[in-house]
Design an enzyme around this catalytic site. Structure first.
Site, PDB file in Angstrom:
ATOM      1  N   GLN A  16      30.463  50.876  28.127  1.00 25.66           N
ATOM      2  CA  GLN A  16      29.635  49.932  27.369  1.00 25.66           C
ATOM      3  C   GLN A  16      30.261  48.557  27.203  1.00 25.66           C
ATOM      4  O   GLN A  16      29.631  47.541  27.457  1.00 25.66           O
ATOM      5  CB  GLN A  16      29.498  50.400  25.944  1.00 25.66           C
ATOM      6  N   ILE A  17      31.515  48.543  26.723  1.00 25.00           N
ATOM      7  CA  ILE A  17      32.157  47.240  26.490  1.00 25.00           C
ATOM      8  C   ILE A  17      32.399  46.559  27.833  1.00 25.00           C
ATOM      9  O   ILE A  17      32.186  45.357  27.980  1.00 25.00           O
ATOM     10  CB  ILE A  17      33.481  47.392  25.699  1.00 25.00           C
ATOM     11  N   ASP A  43      37.991  52.119  36.588  1.00 26.30           N
ATOM     12  CA  ASP A  43      37.443  53.240  35.808  1.00 26.30           C
ATOM     13  C   ASP A  43      37.910  54.525  36.472  1.00 26.30           C
ATOM     14  O   ASP A  43      38.668  54.479  37.465  1.00 26.30           O
ATOM     15  CB  ASP A  43      35.914  53.154  35.661  1.00 26.30           C
ATOM     16  N   GLY A  90      39.017  54.392  27.848  1.00 26.45           N
ATOM     17  CA  GLY A  90      39.363  55.432  26.887  1.00 26.45           C
ATOM     18  C   GLY A  90      38.104  56.058  26.343  1.00 26.45           C
ATOM     19  O   GLY A  90      37.021  55.858  26.898  1.00 26.45           O
ATOM     20  N   ARG A  99      39.204  56.952  13.666  1.00 27.72           N
ATOM     21  CA  ARG A  99      39.809  56.486  14.920  1.00 27.72           C
ATOM     22  C   ARG A  99      40.996  57.372  15.325  1.00 27.72           C
ATOM     23  O   ARG A  99      41.290  57.543  16.492  1.00 27.72           O
ATOM     24  CB  ARG A  99      40.222  55.021  14.797  1.00 27.72           C
ATOM     25  N   GLN A 113      49.189  54.027  31.919  1.00 28.50           N
ATOM     26  CA  GLN A 113      48.796  52.695  32.418  1.00 28.50           C
ATOM     27  C   GLN A 113      49.860  51.642  32.143  1.00 28.50           C
ATOM     28  O   GLN A 113      49.912  50.617  32.825  1.00 28.50           O
ATOM     29  CB  GLN A 113      47.418  52.325  31.869  1.00 28.50           C
ATOM     30  N   ASN A 132      40.613  52.490  21.163  1.00 26.39           N
ATOM     31  CA  ASN A 132      41.179  53.019  19.926  1.00 26.39           C
ATOM     32  C   ASN A 132      42.037  54.252  20.144  1.00 26.39           C
ATOM     33  O   ASN A 132      41.790  55.006  21.090  1.00 26.39           O
ATOM     34  CB  ASN A 132      40.031  53.366  18.961  1.00 26.39           C
ATOM     35  N   ASP A 160      37.263  42.506  13.686  1.00 30.30           N
ATOM     36  CA  ASP A 160      37.259  42.623  12.222  1.00 30.30           C
ATOM     37  C   ASP A 160      37.260  41.231  11.585  1.00 30.30           C
ATOM     38  O   ASP A 160      36.581  40.981  10.592  1.00 30.30           O
ATOM     39  CB  ASP A 160      38.492  43.413  11.768  1.00 30.30           C
ATOM     40  N   HIS A 188      43.501  48.427  12.796  1.00 32.18           N
ATOM     41  CA  HIS A 188      42.058  48.346  13.086  1.00 32.18           C
ATOM     42  C   HIS A 188      41.465  49.708  12.710  1.00 32.18           C
ATOM     43  O   HIS A 188      41.209  50.559  13.560  1.00 32.18           O
ATOM     44  CB  HIS A 188      41.828  48.039  14.572  1.00 32.18           C
ATOM     45  N   SER A 243      30.276  49.829  18.691  1.00 32.00           N
ATOM     46  CA  SER A 243      29.962  48.417  18.941  1.00 32.00           C
ATOM     47  C   SER A 243      30.402  48.030  20.349  1.00 32.00           C
ATOM     48  O   SER A 243      31.453  48.468  20.818  1.00 32.00           O
ATOM     49  CB  SER A 243      30.679  47.544  17.919  1.00 32.00           C
TER      50      SER A 243
HETATM   51  N1  LIG Z   1      39.391  47.438  18.827  1.00 35.40           N
HETATM   52  C1  LIG Z   1      38.100  47.267  18.639  1.00 35.40           C
HETATM   53  O1  LIG Z   1      37.680  46.377  17.875  1.00 35.40           O
HETATM   54  C2  LIG Z   1      37.089  48.157  19.321  1.00 35.40           C
HETATM   55  C3  LIG Z   1      35.728  47.887  19.187  1.00 35.40           C
HETATM   56  C4  LIG Z   1      34.801  48.712  19.841  1.00 35.40           C
HETATM   57  C5  LIG Z   1      35.240  49.785  20.605  1.00 35.40           C
HETATM   58  N2  LIG Z   1      36.577  50.032  20.707  1.00 35.40           N
HETATM   59  C6  LIG Z   1      37.089  51.122  21.545  1.00 35.40           C
HETATM   60  O2  LIG Z   1      36.997  50.714  22.926  1.00 35.40           O
HETATM   61  C7  LIG Z   1      36.958  51.869  23.749  1.00 35.40           C
HETATM   62  C8  LIG Z   1      35.819  51.773  24.765  1.00 35.40           C
HETATM   63  O3  LIG Z   1      34.575  51.777  24.105  1.00 35.40           O
HETATM   64  P1  LIG Z   1      33.206  51.866  24.945  1.00 35.40           P
HETATM   65  O4  LIG Z   1      32.124  51.850  23.938  1.00 35.40           O
HETATM   66  O5  LIG Z   1      33.212  50.867  26.031  1.00 35.40           O
HETATM   67  O6  LIG Z   1      33.341  53.344  25.532  1.00 35.40           O
HETATM   68  P2  LIG Z   1      32.625  53.942  26.826  1.00 35.40           P
HETATM   69  O7  LIG Z   1      32.794  55.413  26.739  1.00 35.40           O
HETATM   70  O8  LIG Z   1      31.247  53.382  26.998  1.00 35.40           O
HETATM   71  O9  LIG Z   1      33.516  53.357  28.006  1.00 35.40           O
HETATM   72  C9  LIG Z   1      34.841  53.730  28.188  1.00 35.40           C
HETATM   73  C10 LIG Z   1      35.093  53.765  29.684  1.00 35.40           C
HETATM   74  O10 LIG Z   1      36.487  54.075  29.864  1.00 35.40           O
HETATM   75  C11 LIG Z   1      36.544  54.901  31.002  1.00 35.40           C
HETATM   76  N3  LIG Z   1      37.830  55.591  31.042  1.00 35.40           N
HETATM   77  C12 LIG Z   1      38.202  56.775  30.462  1.00 35.40           C
HETATM   78  N4  LIG Z   1      39.465  57.070  30.784  1.00 35.40           N
HETATM   79  C13 LIG Z   1      39.914  56.067  31.558  1.00 35.40           C
HETATM   80  C14 LIG Z   1      41.135  55.812  32.219  1.00 35.40           C
HETATM   81  N5  LIG Z   1      42.157  56.667  32.139  1.00 35.40           N
HETATM   82  N6  LIG Z   1      41.238  54.682  32.955  1.00 35.40           N
HETATM   83  C15 LIG Z   1      40.221  53.810  33.065  1.00 35.40           C
HETATM   84  N7  LIG Z   1      39.029  54.010  32.481  1.00 35.40           N
HETATM   85  C16 LIG Z   1      38.883  55.114  31.732  1.00 35.40           C
HETATM   86  C17 LIG Z   1      35.337  55.830  30.881  1.00 35.40           C
HETATM   87  O11 LIG Z   1      35.030  56.445  32.113  1.00 35.40           O
HETATM   88  C18 LIG Z   1      34.290  54.827  30.416  1.00 35.40           C
HETATM   89  O12 LIG Z   1      33.605  54.242  31.509  1.00 35.40           O
HETATM   90  C19 LIG Z   1      36.842  53.063  22.792  1.00 35.40           C
HETATM   91  O13 LIG Z   1      38.128  53.624  22.583  1.00 35.40           O
HETATM   92  C20 LIG Z   1      36.321  52.421  21.512  1.00 35.40           C
HETATM   93  O14 LIG Z   1      36.632  53.186  20.364  1.00 35.40           O
HETATM   94  C21 LIG Z   1      37.504  49.241  20.087  1.00 35.40           C
HETATM   95  O1  LIG Z   2      34.730  51.929  14.913  1.00 32.24           O
HETATM   96  C1  LIG Z   2      34.863  52.332  16.076  1.00 32.24           C
HETATM   97  O2  LIG Z   2      35.211  53.475  16.368  1.00 32.24           O
HETATM   98  C2  LIG Z   2      34.565  51.382  17.193  1.00 32.24           C
HETATM   99  C3  LIG Z   2      35.244  50.107  17.000  1.00 32.24           C
HETATM  100  O3  LIG Z   2      36.612  50.246  16.748  1.00 32.24           O
HETATM  101  C4  LIG Z   2      34.606  49.247  15.943  1.00 32.24           C
HETATM  102  O4  LIG Z   2      35.282  48.825  15.009  1.00 32.24           O
HETATM  103  O5  LIG Z   2      33.396  48.978  16.082  1.00 32.24           O
END
Ligand SMILES: NC(=O)c1ccc[n+]([C@@H]2O[C@H](COP(=O)([O-])OP(=O)(O)OC[C@H]3O[C@@H](n4cnc5c(N)ncnc54)[C@H](O)[C@@H]3O)[C@@H](O)[C@H]2O)c1
Ligand SMILES: O=C(O)C[C@H](O)C(=O)O
Length: 317
Positions: A16-17, A43, A90, A99, A113, A132, A160, A188, A243
């Site tokens: 998604q992101i 990926d 991830g 988280r 990685q 996360n 945030d 976070h 998100s």
């Molecule tokens: N820090 C922040 O503010 C914040 C905000 C939103 C989401 N996140 C985190 O970001 C991450 C991704 O979120 P998302 O919604 O895009 O998830 P998602 O599941 O839509 O996408 C994650 C992608 O990572 C891939 N993946 C899994 N293992 C992998 C690896 N070893 N190497 C490379 N790719 C790999 C998956 O196949 C998938 O395509 C999550 O951990 C989520 O909690 C953090």
């Molecule tokens: O809260 C989550 O698990 C996703 C992301 O870290 C967020 O803050 O939106």
């Protein structure tokens, strides 16, 4: 003279992101409107076809700044020569999870990685960990990539920060661009402390403190804090997905301000390895007065980070 392209790695690029951030990078939202980029997208094997679809769409969008796309499931190839690494790959948490619950799946990815980055990336690569638990993944990456300068390994708390700006702007009915200098302390997670004690709003009468304009310490010390702390969970509840557009946009803000700097007198939040000293590209704002309420909040989120660190190490043993 035209600039040389910068190589930007996005891991988890089929997610998604990833899907939200790659067009932003290709349009210049991360590195500026005159900076060509080569996108490296990584990926895992089950997502290979979908990743290739993202590559096809990037070609179809005909972004003038996009000078090349590497789409791969080979982590070594993905990391080759990258100048910026946005680590999104991830597993996201689902409704009802903290988280910490995604810890064991994700920290081992960051250990693996780290070595690939260390071996293949540019020596001065700038790393932003989004996946996360972001702070702890960044710590693990730092531990397993000792030759990458620790100043260059950061995690995303800018989302945030932006959420805090958004809440103040809504409360005061002012433009979000006129609110500045909030601070996100700590993890976070739901223990983070969004601090408005130094935040201001630009008004026709000059800069005014947020506390003075809101004139409601009760709201600022309770509902405002929990709204920002719980915003990720609220988005998951509403979308049934975590998100993505706001995370992608904030990740672009994070790298842009790191590479290009912040305007004089303003600061932003990023998760950095804290050693208390000044850095070359970013520096920790010093000398801020921390009151007793803030001290308690800072200590709680620091304690959580210490607990996460030992939990992460136990997941890797
Ligand atoms: N820090 C922040 O503010 C914040 C905000 C939103 C989401 N996140 C985190 O970001 C991450 C991704 O979120 P998302 O919604 O895009 O998830 P998602 O599941 O839509 O996408 C994650 C992608 O990572 C891939 N993946 C899994 N293992 C992998 C690896 N070893 N190497 C490379 N790719 C790999 C998956 O196949 C998938 O395509 C999550 O951990 C989520 O909690 C953090
Ligand atoms: O809260 C989550 O698990 C996703 C992301 O870290 C967020 O803050 O939106």
């Amino acid at each position: 003279m035209a600039k040389d392209p910068v190589r930007v790695l996005v891991t988890g690029a089929a997610g998604q992101i990833g899907y939200a951030i790659v067009p932003m990078i290709a349009r210049g939202a991360m590195l500026g409107p005159d900076q060509p980029v080569i996108l490296h997208m990584l990926d895992i094997e089950p997502a290979a076809e979908s990743l290739n679809g993202v590559k096809m769409e990037l070609i179809d969008a005909a972004f003038p700044l996009l000078r090349g796309v590497v789409a791969t499931t080979d982590v070594q190839e993905a990391c080759k020569g990258v100048n910026i690494a946005v680590m999104v790959g991830g597993f996201p948490r689902k409704e009802g999870m903290e988280r910490k619950d995604v810890m064991s799946k994700n920290v081992s990815i960051y250990k693996a990685q780290a070595s690939a980055l260390e071996k293949n990336a540019a020596a001065d690569v700038k790393v932003l960990v989004v996946a996360n638990p972001a702070n702890t993944n960044a710590l693990i990456l730092k531990e397993f990539a000792p030759s990458i300068p620790e100043k260059n390994i950061t995690c995303l708390t800018r989302l945030d920060h932006n959420r805090a700006l958004g809440q103040i702007s809504e409360k005061l009915n002012v433009h979000v661009g006129d609110v500045k200098n909030v601070i996100i302390w700590g993890n976070h997670s739901s223990t983070q402390y969004p601090d408005v004690n130094h935040a201001t709003v630009t008004t026709s009468g000059g800069e005014k403190p947020v506390r003075e304009l809101v004139a409601n310490d009760q709201w600022l010390n309770t509902e405002f804090i929990t709204t920002v702390q719980q915003r990720g969970a609220a988005i998951i509840k509403a979308r049934k997905l975590s998100s993505a557009l706001s995370a992608a946009s904030s990740a672009c803000d994070h790298i842009r301000d790191w590479v290009l700097g912040t305007p004089k007198g303003s600061w932003v939040s990023m998760g950095v390895y804290s050693d208390g000293s000044y850095g070359i590209q970013w520096s920790i704002v010093q000398g801020l007065k921390i009151d007793e309420f803030s001290r308690g909040k800072l200590d709680a989120t620091a304690q959580e980070l210490i607990e996460e660190k030992s939990l992460a190490h136990s997941c890797l043993n």
